[in-house]
Design a protein around this motif. Sequence first.
Motif, mmCIF file in Angstrom:
data_model
loop_
_atom_site.group_PDB
_atom_site.id
_atom_site.type_symbol
_atom_site.label_atom_id
_atom_site.label_comp_id
_atom_site.label_asym_id
_atom_site.label_seq_id
_atom_site.Cartn_x
_atom_site.Cartn_y
_atom_site.Cartn_z
ATOM 1 N N VAL A 9 77.926 46.949 114.705
ATOM 2 C CA VAL A 9 78.293 45.585 115.081
ATOM 3 C C VAL A 9 79.812 45.561 115.219
ATOM 4 O O VAL A 9 80.529 46.126 114.393
ATOM 5 N N HIS A 10 80.290 44.918 116.263
ATOM 6 C CA HIS A 10 81.731 44.860 116.525
ATOM 7 C C HIS A 10 82.164 43.400 116.649
ATOM 8 O O HIS A 10 81.516 42.614 117.332
ATOM 9 N N ILE A 11 83.269 43.083 116.004
ATOM 10 C CA ILE A 11 83.892 41.769 116.134
ATOM 11 C C ILE A 11 85.283 42.014 116.709
ATOM 12 O O ILE A 11 86.071 42.786 116.146
ATOM 13 N N VAL A 12 85.569 41.379 117.833
ATOM 14 C CA VAL A 12 86.888 41.487 118.459
ATOM 15 C C VAL A 12 87.606 40.154 118.232
ATOM 16 O O VAL A 12 87.047 39.085 118.504
ATOM 17 N N ILE A 13 88.826 40.236 117.716
ATOM 18 C CA ILE A 13 89.591 39.042 117.350
ATOM 19 C C ILE A 13 90.939 39.063 118.066
ATOM 20 O O ILE A 13 91.598 40.093 118.149
ATOM 21 N N ASP A 14 91.331 37.895 118.561
ATOM 22 C CA ASP A 14 92.650 37.717 119.156
ATOM 23 C C ASP A 14 93.216 36.391 118.648
ATOM 24 O O ASP A 14 92.463 35.435 118.454
ATOM 25 N N ILE A 15 94.514 36.354 118.410
ATOM 26 C CA ILE A 15 95.137 35.117 117.938
ATOM 27 C C ILE A 15 96.307 34.730 118.830
ATOM 28 O O ILE A 15 96.911 35.582 119.487
ATOM 29 N N GLU A 16 96.600 33.444 118.834
ATOM 30 C CA GLU A 16 97.808 32.915 119.464
ATOM 31 C C GLU A 16 98.611 32.254 118.355
ATOM 32 O O GLU A 16 98.056 31.503 117.538
ATOM 33 N N THR A 17 99.899 32.573 118.313
ATOM 34 C CA THR A 17 100.742 32.173 117.189
ATOM 35 C C THR A 17 102.081 31.623 117.687
ATOM 36 O O THR A 17 102.386 31.661 118.874
ATOM 37 N N ILE A 29 92.376 31.138 117.219
ATOM 38 C CA ILE A 29 91.727 32.417 116.933
ATOM 39 C C ILE A 29 90.523 32.510 117.858
ATOM 40 O O ILE A 29 89.675 31.628 117.851
ATOM 41 N N GLY A 30 90.477 33.563 118.658
ATOM 42 C CA GLY A 30 89.308 33.826 119.492
ATOM 43 C C GLY A 30 88.533 34.978 118.886
ATOM 44 O O GLY A 30 89.127 35.963 118.445
ATOM 45 N N ALA A 31 87.209 34.848 118.831
ATOM 46 C CA ALA A 31 86.385 35.899 118.234
ATOM 47 C C ALA A 31 85.143 36.130 119.082
ATOM 48 O O ALA A 31 84.536 35.186 119.579
ATOM 49 N N VAL A 32 84.811 37.411 119.249
ATOM 50 C CA VAL A 32 83.619 37.819 119.999
ATOM 51 C C VAL A 32 82.832 38.771 119.113
ATOM 52 O O VAL A 32 83.398 39.692 118.529
ATOM 53 N N LYS A 33 81.530 38.540 119.017
ATOM 54 C CA LYS A 33 80.644 39.416 118.256
ATOM 55 C C LYS A 33 79.775 40.188 119.249
ATOM 56 O O LYS A 33 79.204 39.601 120.176
ATOM 57 N N MET A 34 79.672 41.494 119.051
ATOM 58 C CA MET A 34 78.917 42.344 119.958
ATOM 59 C C MET A 34 78.074 43.324 119.154
ATOM 60 O O MET A 34 78.504 43.832 118.114
ATOM 61 N N TYR A 35 76.859 43.564 119.649
ATOM 62 C CA TYR A 35 75.985 44.563 119.047
ATOM 63 C C TYR A 35 75.272 45.302 120.174
ATOM 64 O O TYR A 35 74.804 44.686 121.131
ATOM 65 N N ASN A 36 75.215 46.625 120.063
ATOM 66 C CA ASN A 36 74.537 47.460 121.055
ATOM 67 C C ASN A 36 75.082 47.257 122.473
ATOM 68 O O ASN A 36 74.333 47.276 123.445
ATOM 69 N N GLU A 44 85.989 30.016 119.511
ATOM 70 C CA GLU A 44 87.429 29.847 119.344
ATOM 71 C C GLU A 44 87.670 28.807 118.265
ATOM 72 O O GLU A 44 86.964 27.801 118.185
ATOM 73 N N PHE A 45 88.668 29.075 117.427
ATOM 74 C CA PHE A 45 89.009 28.210 116.307
ATOM 75 C C PHE A 45 90.467 27.796 116.454
ATOM 76 O O PHE A 45 91.316 28.625 116.787
ATOM 77 N N PHE A 46 90.776 26.546 116.199
ATOM 78 C CA PHE A 46 92.129 26.017 116.373
ATOM 79 C C PHE A 46 92.680 25.508 115.049
ATOM 80 O O PHE A 46 91.915 25.132 114.164
ATOM 81 N N ALA A 47 94.017 25.467 114.949
ATOM 82 C CA ALA A 47 94.672 24.952 113.749
ATOM 83 C C ALA A 47 95.983 24.275 114.134
ATOM 84 O O ALA A 47 96.727 24.777 114.981
ATOM 85 N N SER A 48 96.253 23.143 113.504
ATOM 86 C CA SER A 48 97.475 22.391 113.805
ATOM 87 C C SER A 48 98.684 23.026 113.125
ATOM 88 O O SER A 48 98.554 23.732 112.121
ATOM 89 N N ASP A 90 90.023 25.377 107.590
ATOM 90 C CA ASP A 90 88.706 25.225 108.222
ATOM 91 C C ASP A 90 88.488 26.307 109.275
ATOM 92 O O ASP A 90 87.392 26.864 109.384
ATOM 93 N N ALA A 91 89.526 26.602 110.066
ATOM 94 C CA ALA A 91 89.414 27.640 111.095
ATOM 95 C C ALA A 91 89.105 28.994 110.464
ATOM 96 O O ALA A 91 88.256 29.742 110.958
ATOM 97 N N LEU A 92 89.774 29.305 109.355
ATOM 98 C CA LEU A 92 89.537 30.586 108.679
ATOM 99 C C LEU A 92 88.157 30.628 108.032
ATOM 100 O O LEU A 92 87.482 31.665 108.081
ATOM 101 N N GLU A 93 87.723 29.532 107.459
ATOM 102 C CA GLU A 93 86.365 29.459 106.900
ATOM 103 C C GLU A 93 85.330 29.630 108.015
ATOM 104 O O GLU A 93 84.323 30.325 107.842
ATOM 105 N N ASP A 94 85.587 28.986 109.163
ATOM 106 C CA ASP A 94 84.676 29.115 110.305
ATOM 107 C C ASP A 94 84.647 30.552 110.825
ATOM 108 O O ASP A 94 83.588 31.052 111.211
#
Length: 184
Positions: A9-17, A29-36, A44-48, A90-94
């Motif tokens: 299982v692969h999780i690809v993460i990218d952030i904007e800061t 935070i952008g996240a993609v989950k991939m399998y096979n 995508e998760f956002f934070a103020s 909340d974004a990190l918990e998500d």
Amino acid sequence: MLSDYKNSVHIVIDIETLGTRPGCPILSIGAVKMYNGILEWQQEFFASLGSNARLGLNEIGVETLRWWEEKHPEQFRRLQANSENRELSDALEDLNQFCNPIVQKTAPHYFWSKHPHFDFPILEAAYEAIGKPPPWKYWQIRDIATLEDKLFTTREPELNNHDALLDAINETNVLIDAVWGDKK
């Protein structure tokens, strides 16, 4: 081994800061989950800025802020609008919830980013600020940029607005090309 990756299982993460070091504010935070070799889920998760500041993550890089304002002002405004009144905790918990189901699978799992010395240390500082561990261990972290170098390829979008989710999707496609060929 390549077969290990194919059955993982692969999780690809990218952030904007608003900076380039741990302690800087995270806007998205952008996240993609991939399998096979198949993209299973994306989010995508956002934070103020205020929520980052309340956690002590307020080391804004002047050069980074100037870069956003000069090179990508519309995307910067979009990020600010999407993140308004959203808590980084909340974004990190998500993000943890997004990653959690993979822990239940018996397959090994790996976490990828284009530049892991950027994304993961910044995220780890944010997790530390909320008193929670990140969903990865150091030995699970992998590097998309090296795959691009090995493949002599990049999958940058025609118009790169530095959107965390679109970047994570493009990086996932590099991983798919490297491990599964052109399977999409």
